[in-house]
Design an enzyme around this catalytic site. Structure first.
Site, PDB file in Angstrom:
ATOM      1  N   SER A   1       0.837  -1.202   0.000  1.00 37.61           N
ATOM      2  CA  SER A   1       0.000   0.000   0.000  1.00 37.61           C
ATOM      3  C   SER A   1       0.873   1.253   0.000  1.00 37.61           C
ATOM      4  O   SER A   1       1.690   1.439  -0.883  1.00 37.61           O
ATOM      5  CB  SER A   1      -0.969  -0.042   1.186  1.00 37.61           C
ATOM      6  OG  SER A   1      -1.981   0.925   1.057  1.00 37.61           O
TER       7      SER A   1
ATOM      8  N   ASP B   1      -5.894  -3.322  -2.514  1.00 32.77           N
ATOM      9  CA  ASP B   1      -4.850  -2.910  -1.578  1.00 32.77           C
ATOM     10  C   ASP B   1      -4.219  -4.104  -0.856  1.00 32.77           C
ATOM     11  O   ASP B   1      -4.914  -4.937  -0.264  1.00 32.77           O
ATOM     12  CB  ASP B   1      -5.471  -1.949  -0.555  1.00 32.77           C
ATOM     13  CG  ASP B   1      -4.439  -1.252   0.298  1.00 32.77           C
ATOM     14  OD1 ASP B   1      -3.740  -1.926   1.083  1.00 32.77           O
ATOM     15  OD2 ASP B   1      -4.328  -0.016   0.190  1.00 32.77           O
TER      16      ASP B   1
END
Length: 260
Positions: A39, A154
């Site tokens: 991320s 993500d």
């Protein structure tokens, strides 16, 4: 000297501390041999691996401001996520161009989560922009990213602290940086569907990262202390400095491990 690798966690705006950690290692003359990021960790680590100067990475974040953040989150239709991520992609493209992961001088992987299998995937080849965008595609916020016939979201959903990913790149001493929000830090003045959902995500990400640290056992674990003032997307505050100080405190341990 042993090979130093960084495992940079997810953590949203607190990821600005990753910039400070890397700067402290550079200032100390400790060569970084590999980086794995999830991320926001993939964003910072990927830009650094591409040769973007740390001050430029920090400046981009600091100058983003509320207006730019809002542009990144313009709604998209059909509604598979609040934003297509197109504005963010264009901003990244302007910084790193068409660089491919396998061509970077610093070994790097970005960790994303396969939406269908739920498994974490270390993206180690292909356009760097694609890998970063896949890794930071927060569910519900950004549209999932399609790469090579797979759908990615993500990486923090499945693998917020990618210690094993950087070991696959040859790292012998892994410095893991955990900037995830501790659930107890949240002050739930009002409880509604949104605060409950956000707190739920906070709880499971931090719990997964804690378990990963216990099982994967990085040689050094750095957890910056944001209790005084936590960064936000529109106000990074002293986030980079907090990361810098946390890394400085760990330098004696890192030096000992690298020379052992």
């Amino acid at each position: 000297m042993k090979r130093l690798g960084l495992a940079l966690s997810a953590g949203g705006p607190r990821g600005i501390a990753h910039v400070g950690v890397i700067q402290a290692l550079v200032d100390a003359g400790l060569p970084i041999s590999a980086i794995a990021g999830t991320s926001v960790g993939a964003y910072v680590g990927g830009l650094f691996a591409a040769g973007i100067p740390l001050p430029e990475i920090a400046r981009f974040w600091q100058e983003m401001g509320f207006t730019q953040a809002a542009r990144f989150l313009l709604p998209t239709f059909p509604w598979r996520g609040w934003s297509s991520g197109g504005e963010l992609r264009r901003a990244l493209q302007a910084m790193i161009g068409d660089r491919r992961i396998e061509e970077l001088s610093l070994p790097f992987v970005a960790v994303a989560a396969d939406l269908h299998s739920g498994q974490p995937v270390a993206i180690d080849r292909g356009p760097l922009v694609d890998a970063i965008q896949a890794s930071i595609s927060v569910p519900g916020l950004f549209v999932p990213v399609e790469l090579d016939g797979r759908t990615f979201i993500d990486g923090g959903v499945a693998h917020p602290l990618p210690v094993d990913a950087v070991r696959t790149l040859g790292a012998e001493v892994v410095v893991a940086v955990d900037v995830l929000v501790p659930p107890e830090e949240k002050r739930l003045a009002r409880i509604n569907v949104f605060t409950v959902l956000f707190q739920m995500a906070t709880i499971f990400q931090k719990r997964i990262a804690h378990l990963e640290a216990e099982v994967l056992r990085p040689e050094v674990l750095i957890v910056p202390d944001f209790t005084e003032r936590a960064p936000t997307y529109v106000d990074v505050g002293a986030g980079a400095e907090i990361g810098y100080r946390a890394a400085q405190a760990a330098l004696p341990q890192i030096r000992t491990l690298l020379s052992a």
